[in-house]
Design a protein around this motif. Structure first.
Motif, short mmCIF file in Angstrom:
data_model
loop_
_atom_site.label_atom_id
_atom_site.label_comp_id
_atom_site.label_asym_id
_atom_site.label_seq_id
_atom_site.Cartn_x
_atom_site.Cartn_y
_atom_site.Cartn_z
N LYS A 149 0.58 -1.28 0.61
CA LYS A 149 -0.37 0.02 0.03
C LYS A 149 0.86 1.79 -0.10
O LYS A 149 0.65 1.97 -0.70
CB LYS A 149 -1.06 0.68 1.04
N LEU A 150 1.90 1.17 0.88
CA LEU A 150 3.06 2.70 1.02
C LEU A 150 4.21 2.49 -0.69
O LEU A 150 3.59 3.67 -0.85
CB LEU A 150 4.24 2.70 1.39
N LEU A 151 3.58 1.44 -1.45
CA LEU A 151 4.55 1.75 -2.70
C LEU A 151 3.53 2.28 -3.40
O LEU A 151 3.56 2.92 -4.47
CB LEU A 151 4.78 0.13 -2.72
N ALA A 152 2.08 2.05 -3.39
CA ALA A 152 1.53 2.10 -4.41
C ALA A 152 1.62 3.74 -4.71
O ALA A 152 1.15 4.26 -5.85
CB ALA A 152 -0.12 1.69 -4.01
N ASP A 153 1.89 4.17 -3.32
CA ASP A 153 1.78 5.99 -3.23
C ASP A 153 3.79 6.47 -3.65
O ASP A 153 3.93 8.15 -3.37
CB ASP A 153 1.40 6.09 -1.59
N ASP A 154 4.08 5.82 -4.16
CA ASP A 154 5.54 5.93 -4.00
C ASP A 154 5.91 7.27 -4.87
O ASP A 154 5.38 6.45 -6.23
CB ASP A 154 6.41 4.65 -4.07
N PRO A 155 6.09 7.89 -4.99
CA PRO A 155 6.38 9.66 -6.00
C PRO A 155 7.45 8.89 -7.57
O PRO A 155 7.66 9.64 -7.65
CB PRO A 155 6.54 10.53 -5.55
N PRO A 175 11.35 -0.88 -1.64
CA PRO A 175 11.40 0.56 -0.82
C PRO A 175 11.07 0.05 0.45
O PRO A 175 11.86 0.92 1.64
CB PRO A 175 11.40 1.43 -2.08
N HIS A 176 10.70 -0.69 0.97
CA HIS A 176 9.62 -0.47 2.16
C HIS A 176 9.75 -1.93 2.69
O HIS A 176 9.59 -2.36 4.13
CB HIS A 176 8.15 0.11 2.44
N HIS A 177 10.27 -3.19 2.01
CA HIS A 177 10.45 -4.47 2.18
C HIS A 177 10.73 -5.23 1.29
O HIS A 177 10.71 -4.71 0.39
CB HIS A 177 9.11 -5.38 2.77
N ASN A 178 11.68 -6.33 1.13
CA ASN A 178 12.41 -7.54 0.79
C ASN A 178 10.57 -8.76 0.38
O ASN A 178 10.32 -8.91 1.40
CB ASN A 178 13.19 -8.13 1.13
N VAL A 179 10.96 -8.72 -0.55
CA VAL A 179 9.21 -9.43 -0.46
C VAL A 179 9.73 -11.82 -0.16
O VAL A 179 8.84 -11.55 -0.70
CB VAL A 179 9.06 -9.66 -2.76
N PHE A 180 10.49 -11.75 -0.29
CA PHE A 180 11.47 -13.01 -0.15
C PHE A 180 11.76 -13.00 1.38
O PHE A 180 11.34 -13.90 3.02
CB PHE A 180 12.93 -13.71 -0.74
N ASN A 203 12.42 -7.86 5.44
CA ASN A 203 13.26 -6.06 6.32
C ASN A 203 12.77 -4.85 5.66
O ASN A 203 13.01 -4.63 5.04
CB ASN A 203 14.32 -6.48 4.90
N TYR A 204 11.63 -4.69 6.64
CA TYR A 204 10.23 -4.26 6.56
C TYR A 204 10.60 -2.74 6.76
O TYR A 204 12.17 -3.08 8.41
CB TYR A 204 9.64 -4.16 6.82
N ASP A 205 11.03 -1.60 6.61
CA ASP A 205 11.52 -0.63 6.55
C ASP A 205 9.71 0.21 8.41
O ASP A 205 9.29 -0.37 8.45
CB ASP A 205 12.02 0.44 5.61
N VAL A 206 10.57 1.40 8.34
CA VAL A 206 10.43 2.21 9.82
C VAL A 206 8.49 2.42 9.31
O VAL A 206 7.80 2.84 10.47
CB VAL A 206 10.98 3.11 10.12
N ASN A 207 8.56 2.58 7.79
CA ASN A 207 7.48 3.24 7.64
C ASN A 207 6.03 2.05 7.30
O ASN A 207 4.72 2.62 8.38
CB ASN A 207 7.02 3.34 6.28
N VAL A 208 6.84 0.68 7.50
CA VAL A 208 5.37 0.17 8.17
C VAL A 208 5.32 0.04 9.08
O VAL A 208 4.26 -0.35 9.50
CB VAL A 208 6.46 -1.16 7.64
N LEU A 209 6.45 -0.34 9.73
CA LEU A 209 6.17 -0.05 11.46
C LEU A 209 5.30 0.99 11.40
O LEU A 209 4.31 0.02 12.92
CB LEU A 209 7.12 -0.13 12.42
N ILE A 210 5.43 2.43 11.54
CA ILE A 210 4.09 2.73 12.28
C ILE A 210 3.11 3.04 11.60
O ILE A 210 2.33 2.29 12.11
CB ILE A 210 4.81 4.45 11.01
#
Length: 202
Positions: free
Chosen positions: A66-72, A86-91, A94-101
């Motif tokens: 969902k975060l990727l859908a808005d990636d400029p 940008p926010h995770h590795n599909v395999f 390795n999620y980033d802070v945006n996913v955490l929030i």
């Protein structure tokens, strides 16, 4: 009355954020209902079963997508971006802070980034709304060949603060708050980040 055992997920691949979130929430992951929810999340179906506080990989993946859908900057992606998103590795996760929030906000929790310039002494560990602390720390593995970041959760359980790091064999308690503050200051000195997790006031 017997106290509930401390819930502690162990590290698997790069799913440390998933483990850290569940360790923070201290809610045992469900089986059948969560399996249904994974399908629901994947296919955007209507879900009427009450939401659990625990997290599953499918939910974090859905948040990342969902975060990727808005990636400029999506137009600048390379073929490798389909795997190392940008926010995770599909395999491996390795999620980033945006996913955490986003994940914690879905559970009515608020994330406050601690100003590292103030040190750990400025953190009010007795704050009534304080659920716990999330750390993002630099790590080296495989003899220093690979370096990355690792998510760790800390939580006060029955009056005792615990390090619930998924790399640990079991939770490690802090003897007192000063020991924990020393630990947090060391995290800052080593280049780590501290995020304060607060319960939303009703």
């Amino acid at each position: 009355m017997d106290e509930k055992p401390i819930y502690h997920e162990k590290q698997r691949l790069q799913f440390c954020l998933l483990h850290a979130l569940n360790n923070l929430m201290q809610v045992t992951t469900c089986n059948f209902l969560c399996a249904i929810r994974d399908v629901v999340v994947k296919f955007n179906l209507f879900f009427v079963v009450k939401e659990k506080d625990s997290f599953r990989r499918a939910e974090l993946d859905a948040i990342a997508e969902k975060l990727l859908a808005d990636d400029p900057f999506r137009s600048q992606w390379t073929p490798l971006s389909l795997i190392f998103k940008p926010h995770h590795n599909v395999f491996t996760g390795n999620y980033d802070v945006n996913v955490l929030i986003a994940a914690l906000e879905s559970r009515r929790k608020r994330v406050v980034w601690h100003d590292r310039r103030n040190g750990a002494s400025s953190i009010n560990l007795a704050e009534e709304s304080l659920l716990g602390i999330m750390l993002n720390i630099p790590v080296r593995r495989f003899g220093g060949v690979w370096s990355g970041r690792h998510w760790v959760s800390l939580r006060n359980i029955n009056g005792v603060w615990y390090n619930l790091d998924s790399d640990l064999a079991s939770p490690v308690s802090f003897e007192h708050q000063e020991e924990m503050r020393e630990f947090l200051n060391n995290v800052i000195d080593q280049g780590g980040e501290i995020l304060i997790i607060l319960r939303e006031k009703l």
